[in-house]
Design an enzyme around this catalytic site. Structure first.
Site, PDB file in Angstrom:
ATOM      1  N   LEU A 254       0.845  -1.192   0.000  1.00  0.00           N
ATOM      2  CA  LEU A 254       0.000   0.000   0.000  1.00  0.00           C
ATOM      3  C   LEU A 254       0.880   1.241   0.000  1.00  0.00           C
ATOM      4  O   LEU A 254       1.659   1.466   0.934  1.00  0.00           O
ATOM      5  CB  LEU A 254      -0.917   0.008   1.221  1.00  0.00           C
ATOM      6  CG  LEU A 254      -2.219  -0.803   1.115  1.00  0.00           C
ATOM      7  CD1 LEU A 254      -1.924  -2.288   0.993  1.00  0.00           C
ATOM      8  CD2 LEU A 254      -3.103  -0.546   2.320  1.00  0.00           C
ATOM      9  N   ASP A 255       0.737   2.040  -1.036  1.00  0.00           N
ATOM     10  CA  ASP A 255       1.574   3.219  -1.221  1.00  0.00           C
ATOM     11  C   ASP A 255       1.167   4.344  -0.272  1.00  0.00           C
ATOM     12  O   ASP A 255      -0.017   4.647  -0.110  1.00  0.00           O
ATOM     13  CB  ASP A 255       1.435   3.693  -2.680  1.00  0.00           C
ATOM     14  CG  ASP A 255       2.216   4.962  -2.959  1.00  0.00           C
ATOM     15  OD1 ASP A 255       3.438   4.903  -2.985  1.00  0.00           O
ATOM     16  OD2 ASP A 255       1.562   6.020  -3.138  1.00  0.00           O
ATOM     17  N   ALA A 256       2.159   4.961   0.355  1.00  0.00           N
ATOM     18  CA  ALA A 256       2.005   6.214   1.120  1.00  0.00           C
ATOM     19  C   ALA A 256       0.734   6.258   1.963  1.00  0.00           C
ATOM     20  O   ALA A 256      -0.106   7.148   1.799  1.00  0.00           O
ATOM     21  CB  ALA A 256       2.063   7.404   0.161  1.00  0.00           C
ATOM     22  N   GLU A 288       3.840   1.276   2.939  1.00  0.00           N
ATOM     23  CA  GLU A 288       4.768   2.389   2.890  1.00  0.00           C
ATOM     24  C   GLU A 288       4.128   3.466   3.759  1.00  0.00           C
ATOM     25  O   GLU A 288       3.007   3.889   3.494  1.00  0.00           O
ATOM     26  CB  GLU A 288       4.976   2.920   1.477  1.00  0.00           C
ATOM     27  CG  GLU A 288       5.969   4.090   1.457  1.00  0.00           C
ATOM     28  CD  GLU A 288       5.958   4.866   0.148  1.00  0.00           C
ATOM     29  OE1 GLU A 288       7.022   5.388  -0.214  1.00  0.00           O
ATOM     30  OE2 GLU A 288       4.891   4.963  -0.487  1.00  0.00           O
ATOM     31  N   HIS A 310      17.674   2.690   4.420  1.00  0.00           N
ATOM     32  CA  HIS A 310      18.200   3.200   3.155  1.00  0.00           C
ATOM     33  C   HIS A 310      18.819   4.582   3.325  1.00  0.00           C
ATOM     34  O   HIS A 310      19.933   4.834   2.871  1.00  0.00           O
ATOM     35  CB  HIS A 310      17.102   3.288   2.096  1.00  0.00           C
ATOM     36  CG  HIS A 310      17.535   4.062   0.883  1.00  0.00           C
ATOM     37  ND1 HIS A 310      17.435   5.441   0.831  1.00  0.00           N
ATOM     38  CD2 HIS A 310      18.119   3.679  -0.268  1.00  0.00           C
ATOM     39  CE1 HIS A 310      17.925   5.865  -0.316  1.00  0.00           C
ATOM     40  NE2 HIS A 310      18.341   4.816  -1.007  1.00  0.00           N
ATOM     41  N   GLU A 355       9.055  18.330  12.553  1.00  0.00           N
ATOM     42  CA  GLU A 355       7.900  17.439  12.614  1.00  0.00           C
ATOM     43  C   GLU A 355       8.231  16.208  13.448  1.00  0.00           C
ATOM     44  O   GLU A 355       9.312  15.630  13.322  1.00  0.00           O
ATOM     45  CB  GLU A 355       7.503  16.997  11.208  1.00  0.00           C
ATOM     46  CG  GLU A 355       7.172  18.143  10.269  1.00  0.00           C
ATOM     47  CD  GLU A 355       7.142  17.711   8.811  1.00  0.00           C
ATOM     48  OE1 GLU A 355       6.511  18.424   8.014  1.00  0.00           O
ATOM     49  OE2 GLU A 355       7.768  16.680   8.472  1.00  0.00           O
ATOM     50  N   GLN A 378      13.831   5.949  -4.502  1.00  0.00           N
ATOM     51  CA  GLN A 378      15.145   6.468  -4.130  1.00  0.00           C
ATOM     52  C   GLN A 378      16.030   6.713  -5.349  1.00  0.00           C
ATOM     53  O   GLN A 378      16.921   7.557  -5.309  1.00  0.00           O
ATOM     54  CB  GLN A 378      15.827   5.508  -3.150  1.00  0.00           C
ATOM     55  CG  GLN A 378      14.976   5.141  -1.943  1.00  0.00           C
ATOM     56  CD  GLN A 378      14.598   6.331  -1.077  1.00  0.00           C
ATOM     57  OE1 GLN A 378      15.058   7.442  -1.288  1.00  0.00           O
ATOM     58  NE2 GLN A 378      13.738   6.113  -0.097  1.00  0.00           N
ATOM     59  N   ILE A 379      15.790   5.992  -6.430  1.00  0.00           N
ATOM     60  CA  ILE A 379      16.494   6.272  -7.678  1.00  0.00           C
ATOM     61  C   ILE A 379      15.743   7.346  -8.469  1.00  0.00           C
ATOM     62  O   ILE A 379      16.308   8.352  -8.898  1.00  0.00           O
ATOM     63  CB  ILE A 379      16.648   5.001  -8.527  1.00  0.00           C
ATOM     64  CG1 ILE A 379      17.417   3.922  -7.758  1.00  0.00           C
ATOM     65  CG2 ILE A 379      17.350   5.305  -9.849  1.00  0.00           C
ATOM     66  CD1 ILE A 379      17.451   2.574  -8.445  1.00  0.00           C
ATOM     67  N   GLY A 380      14.448   7.130  -8.638  1.00  0.00           N
ATOM     68  CA  GLY A 380      13.661   8.008  -9.496  1.00  0.00           C
ATOM     69  C   GLY A 380      13.463   9.405  -8.960  1.00  0.00           C
ATOM     70  O   GLY A 380      13.173  10.333  -9.732  1.00  0.00           O
ATOM     71  N   ASN A 381      13.609   9.601  -7.657  1.00  0.00           N
ATOM     72  CA  ASN A 381      13.475  10.945  -7.101  1.00  0.00           C
ATOM     73  C   ASN A 381      14.715  11.797  -7.330  1.00  0.00           C
ATOM     74  O   ASN A 381      14.724  12.984  -7.003  1.00  0.00           O
ATOM     75  CB  ASN A 381      13.166  10.870  -5.595  1.00  0.00           C
ATOM     76  CG  ASN A 381      11.719  10.494  -5.333  1.00  0.00           C
ATOM     77  OD1 ASN A 381      10.866  10.613  -6.205  1.00  0.00           O
ATOM     78  ND2 ASN A 381      11.443  10.014  -4.138  1.00  0.00           N
TER      79      ASN A 381
END
Length: 579
Positions: A254-256, A288, A310, A355, A378-381
């Site tokens: 599940l994303d974000a 996530e 990471h 925060e 982590q690569i695509g960002n």
């Protein structure tokens, strides 16, 4: 077959060519079904739903006519053969004849390989890679989102039809065939799903179901979804069940989920999945969650992606401290040590933005965390989609990979990582004007706060997400036969996985931390108690040898030799203490 009383939104087969059609349109006074050009009035139901049973065949196009003024596709469409702007199409649930006899794979056996279908040659291209991936020791695929998105190429996180596999990848039955084939090679298949927002192009829900969205808490990617609405919750619960039941996926990531509010829905979702998948003990649900809410890892959620491991490791490797790496500046080894021994590095402290982040996690078993040295984010960002092997010496990149594979957590590799592929993974989309310009310029503005892109001319070098060449640069297939460099990397990869199967996998569920310590600015060690002994690992990603404090035991693996009591630069050392 699906009983009409089940209440599912969309078009579901009842048998004998009959389908049940249901749309939630609380803003509409009347709704009609336009089936293959013929208009059929639908009956109002409770909570703003409209329902009708009608006959049709596979591929028959249909839309819904709202208040006699606008035709819209089905938001729960299971097949969009003409993309986000086209009509929906009827899809039977028995189009694929399943071949494999599959009972699932236990969580502790998973070595997850994250892939983007489009960058892997599509469904056919990935199917062709399955034998080689299985031979490497990969035991699970994780597909980035496949839900229908605008255009022909997209990461998948901008989907607008969560039930419909993207037309660019082929017929829905081809996706089932991919899952079937992976099972035949002994691999579980997980699917990344996005339940926190819809993409910016092709979503028409607001025209007849404005209550689907919350106006007071937008996400970074679009309007937030209102999970206080019963029909909204049913929409996503049934979506999860469809992927697990009809497509036979072995789990969902599940994303974000920090953008899902109220997040009590996560508890309702997992309960519905357990009830909807009886007799399937190996359905794996992974989160996530930027908030590091360990509460979800003490129940039915299998694990969470551990960005802390990471991020700390990346800062130790590269020295980068901009963006979210600022949280790790000056204390990366200390935070890595904490993450290895206690799960999360952030357990309620304030980050560099002030925060509060995280909850205590020292009691959460290590196997509840998915670890990685690289993934799509982590690569695509990164502006140029750089892989780790292009940023640091090869030995250091290999050490990072070795650490991931030899931790008593569940490892995840990004496509091509086992042989240290060097192709970038860039951000790519396929939007029409004017959205294409907005996305391109927005992407470049994201990097304005980074020193390397403070100058506007430098930002113009960032690849255009909408350019076909941006997508083409990201294709990753198996290495060519005779590629000596790739073969050397794969030899190490398979050796490390053999060690994982021998020492870690049998007792992974019982692993408990023995603590961790910092060995230097670029070096950390940690240990765990397993049923038959102690497992100790040290990593040094600095430029010189450091002393380690590993207990005496059998030397299981050493990346590079060093003097007694020391660990070489760019190396990992592992000890096993039996008993």
């Amino acid at each position: 077959m699906t009983p009409a009383g089940r209440g599912r939104l969309g078009a579901w087969p009842l048998g004998d060519g009959r389908y049940a059609f249901r749309l939630w349109a609380p803003d509409a006074g009347q709704v009609a079904l336009v089936l293959d050009g013929e208009v059929h009035p639908m009956q109002p139901e409770h909570e703003g739903c409209f329902f009708l049973e009608a006959s049709g065949s596979s591929g028959t196009p249909y839309r819904f006519l709202v208040d006699g003024r606008v035709q819209v596709p089905d938001p729960a469409s299971r097949w969009q053969p003409h993309g986000v702007e086209g009509a929906s199409a009827l899809l039977p649930d028995d189009g694929h004849a399943w071949q494999s006899r599959w009972e699932g794979r236990p969580w502790q056996e998973l070595v997850i390989y994250e892939v983007h279908l489009g960058c892997s040659g599509g469904i056919a291209g990935l199917m062709a890679q399955l034998p080689a991936l299985a031979a490497m020791g990969i035991t699970a695929l994780e597909l980035m989102p496949v839900a229908q998105f605008p255009g022909r190429r997209n990461w998948g996180y901008d989907g607008v039809f969560p039930y419909a596999p993207a037309e660019a990848y082929g017929h829905p039955d081809a996706l089932k065939a991919l899952v079937d084939a992976a099972h035949g090679h002994g691999m579980a298949v997980l699917l990344d799903v996005v339940y926190n927002h819809f993409g910016p192009q092709g979503n028409l829900l607001d025209t007849y179901a404005s209550a689907f969205f919350k106006r007071d808490a937008p996400t970074p990617w679009g309007e937030a979804i209102d999970f206080t609405q019963s029909q909204v919750k049913r929409f996503f619960v049934d979506n999860a069940l469809m992927w697990l039941q009809e497509y036979r996926f072995d789990g969902l990531r599940l994303d974000a989920v920090q953008a899902i509010t109220p997040n009590a829905f996560l508890g309702e979702l997992v309960q519905a999945i357990r009830e909807g998948c009886p007799g399937r003990p190996h359905v794996h649900l992974v989160l996530e969650n930027e908030r590091n809410q360990s509460r979800w890892l003490r129940g039915d959620y299998q694990a969470q992606w551990n960005d802390d491991v990471h991020n700390a490791l990346h800062v130790m490797l590269t020295g980068e401290t901009e963006g979210y790496y600022a949280d790790y500046a000056g204390r990366a080894p200390q935070l890595l040590a904490r993450a290895l021994s206690e799960g999360f590095a952030w357990q309620g402290e304030r980050n560099h933005k002030g925060e509060l982040r995280g909850e205590p996690s020292a009691d959460v078993p290590p196997q509840r965390f998915v670890v990685f040295a690289q993934n799509h984010d982590q690569i695509g960002n990164r502006a140029f989609g750089d892989r780790l092997v292009t940023l640091v010496p090869a030995a250091h990149a290999r050490a990072a990979l070795a650490l991931v594979l030899l931790l008593p957590m569940v490892p995840l590799l990004f496509m091509g990582e086992p042989w240290q592929a060097r192709q970038p993974f860039l951000f790519f989309t396929d939007y029409v004007a004017p959205l294409d310009d907005l996305v391109r310029e927005g992407r470049r503005r994201e990097f304005a706060g980074f020193a390397a892109f403070a100058d506007a001319e430098q930002r113009q070098r960032i690849p255009d997400p909408n350019a076909r060449a941006t997508f083409d640069a990201c294709r990753v297939m198996l290495p060519a036969a005779g590629d000596a460099d790739a073969d050397a990397h794969l030899a190490v990869f398979t050796e490390l996985l053999a060690l994982r199967r021998r020492y870690l996998q049998p007792g992974l569920a019982q692993a408990r931390s023995l603590g961790a310590r910092v060995l230097g600015r670029h070096a950390v060690q940690a240990g765990w108690q397993l049923p038959e002994g102690q497992w100790w690992i040290a990593i040094n990603v600095g430029d010189s040898e450091v002393e380690h404090a590993l207990p005496d035991g059998a030397l299981v693996w050493e990346q590079q030799p060093a003097a007694a009591g020391r660990i070489a630069a760019g190396s990992v050392r592992v000890h096993w203490v039996a008993g």
